[in-house]
Design an enzyme around this catalytic site. Structure first.
Site, PDB file in Angstrom:
ATOM      1  N   ASP A 186       0.860  -1.176   0.000  1.00  0.00           N
ATOM      2  CA  ASP A 186       0.000   0.000   0.000  1.00  0.00           C
ATOM      3  C   ASP A 186       0.901   1.231   0.000  1.00  0.00           C
ATOM      4  OD1 ASP A 186      -2.264  -1.694   0.417  1.00  0.00           O
ATOM      5  OD2 ASP A 186      -1.820  -1.717   2.556  1.00  0.00           O
TER       6      ASP A 186
ATOM      7  N   ASP B 248      -1.576  -2.550  -4.435  1.00  0.00           N
ATOM      8  CA  ASP B 248      -2.574  -2.932  -3.448  1.00  0.00           C
ATOM      9  C   ASP B 248      -3.402  -1.684  -3.125  1.00  0.00           C
ATOM     10  OD1 ASP B 248      -4.024  -4.486  -1.726  1.00  0.00           O
ATOM     11  OD2 ASP B 248      -2.405  -4.892  -0.339  1.00  0.00           O
TER      12      ASP B 248
ATOM     13  N   ASP C 213      -4.726   1.750   3.487  1.00  0.00           N
ATOM     14  CA  ASP C 213      -5.440   0.699   4.199  1.00  0.00           C
ATOM     15  C   ASP C 213      -5.259   0.885   5.699  1.00  0.00           C
ATOM     16  OD1 ASP C 213      -6.216  -0.307   1.801  1.00  0.00           O
ATOM     17  OD2 ASP C 213      -5.225  -2.249   2.013  1.00  0.00           O
TER      18      ASP C 213
ATOM     19  N   ARG D  83     -13.751   0.382  -3.114  1.00  0.00           N
ATOM     20  CA  ARG D  83     -13.192   0.596  -1.771  1.00  0.00           C
ATOM     21  C   ARG D  83     -12.910   2.064  -1.492  1.00  0.00           C
ATOM     22  NH1 ARG D  83      -8.997  -4.502  -0.753  1.00  0.00           N
ATOM     23  NH2 ARG D  83     -10.467  -6.145  -1.331  1.00  0.00           N
TER      24      ARG D  83
END
Length: 433
Positions: free
Chosen positions: A211, A250, A254, A306
């Protein structure tokens, strides 16, 4: 003059320009700013001050990876302020020379050999093992040694000026408390060595490692005026192997593994597939009572999904701007409602072309509740919950409006239309007033 020397001189000149800007030019030192009171979940309890208590010996201005690594001090808890000047390329060696994927490859790894070894038609559905997977792991470890940048407690990382950038790196805030990341562009955390997972999603899929910013097991984190994207290496332009897109990225941000008390404000997330995951597993029941996150005045542009997807957490999503341009034909959803999540979404603005319907904005996996109010879709009021239930109740579980809590930690909540305009002007790196 060598190219490397020219780059070093350019960086030095850029740094001198930043540091010599006169006080009357409208600049101010934001490095000791702290999270304002009541500004989201990160203001609860002791609040979030980052490295504001740092002494002069622990205030650093860095222009390259080596300087950033020294300043981070292995993720130590010592109060520190790290100022990023210009571009810091994480994919560099100790001499500052750029590294590409071929430089990390070891043990005989080769993509063609990897694909031949684990082709599902001959390998089957077992997880990869053997020489090529071992070589992939060894190669991935060499890249991780360069690009993973651990951030410890009591740290502020702030960009100087309007062009501060960490390229190719993965900032990882792990088991830390009291961290601020501001006024910084984070770009292209590119994984050279994705792993094939034959059974993922039923058809198999590629899994990537990095990430651009990962908050894991950490508390009191403020992310403000950050721009995160895949700029330069979009996954949509990667090839397809085994019938699946060869993913290289990714998440952009997150927040997982029991992290708690996080505020994400005035940031821009763009040109990416899976932007923000809050809570990483349906079985992580230890996350109950944690993952309390506020997202306000952020822009999600050309994001496929997301934005965010939530498990377990009490998440306040207000005054955000969502833009899905006409070219993003693989759009899936914006707000993901997953196991035991409690999302309070209000006064957000969604702008999409005609092929995206309001019913597409929300998707649920084992979710039970979603509170929505004051949102607009292409300029018109929209009841996201009612539309979701109307389109999905026959095949998916209905969502109720009772999420079991009411947000109280917030600054002024504007109308969706006002927020849409203000976020367009003010979100992202280089735009702190």
């Amino acid at each position: 003059m060598t190219a490397k020397r020219a780059l070093q001189l350019t960086a030095a000149v850029s740094l001198l320009a930043v540091l010599s800007t006169p006080a009357d030019a409208g600049t101010r030192d934001i490095s000791r700013d702290t999270l304002p009171a009541n500004d989201g979940w990160a203001s609860l309890g002791t609040g979030t001050t980052g490295g504001a208590a740092a002494d002069d010996a622990h205030v650093y201005t860095v222009t390259d990876r080596a300087g950033l690594v020294r300043a981070l001090d292995g993720g130590s808890d010592t109060p520190k302020i790290i100022k990023i000047a210009g571009t810091v390329d994480a994919n560099t060696d100790d001499d500052g020379d750029h590294l590409d994927c071929a430089d990390y490859a070891t043990g005989g790894y080769g993509l063609k050999k990897y694909l031949a070894a684990y082709d599902p038609r001959s390998w089957g559905s077992a997880p990869p093992s053997g020489p090529q997977e071992e070589a992939r792991q060894a190669s991935a470890a060499r890249q991780a040694e360069r690009v993973v940048l651990p951030v410890g407690s009591n740290t502020t990382i702030v960009g100087l000026g309007s062009k501060a950038l960490i390229k190719g790196g993965s900032l990882q805030v792990t088991d830390a408390d009291n961290v601020i990341v501001r006024n910084l562009e984070l770009r292209d955390a590119y994984d050279c060595f994705p792993v094939w997972q034959p059974n993922k999603g039923g058809l198999g899929d590629w899994k990537t490692a990095y990430d651009t910013l990962w908050v894991r097991g950490s508390t009191h984190v403020w992310v403000d005026h950050v721009t995160a994207s895949d700029n330069g290496h979009p996954d949509e332009k990667e090839p397809t192997y085994f019938g699946r897109n060869f993913l290289r990225h990714d998440g952009l941000l997150d927040i997982t593994n029991g992290s708690d008390l996080v505020t994400v404000s005035w940031s821009r997330f763009a040109d990416h597939d899976k932007a923000m995951l809050i809570g990483n597993s349906d079985t992580a029941t230890g996350d109950r009572g944690k993952l309390r996150v506020t997202l306000h005045h952020n822009e999600f542009e050309s994001v496929v999904q997301r934005a965010p997807r939530v498990r377990f957490g009490q998440v306040h999503v207000y005054n955000n701007r969502y833009v899905v341009p006409e070219g993003v034909h693989d759009y899936r959803y914006s707000i993901g409602v997953s196991t035991e999540s409690a999302i309070h979404a209000e006064n957000n603005a969604f702008t999409t072309p005609g092929y995206v319907e309001a019913a597409d904005l929300v998707k649920s996996w084992n979710g039970t509740a979603l509170h929505t109010s004051g949102n607009v879709f292409n300029g018109y009021p929209v009841d996201l919950l009612t539309i979701y239930d109307a389109y999905n109740s026959a095949s998916e579980r209905d969502l109720t409006a009772d999420v079991g809590w009411t947000p109280t930690l917030h600054t002024k909540i504007d109308s969706a239309a006002t927020a849409d305009r203000e976020v367009a002007r003010g979100a992202g790196a280089g735009r702190i007033p």
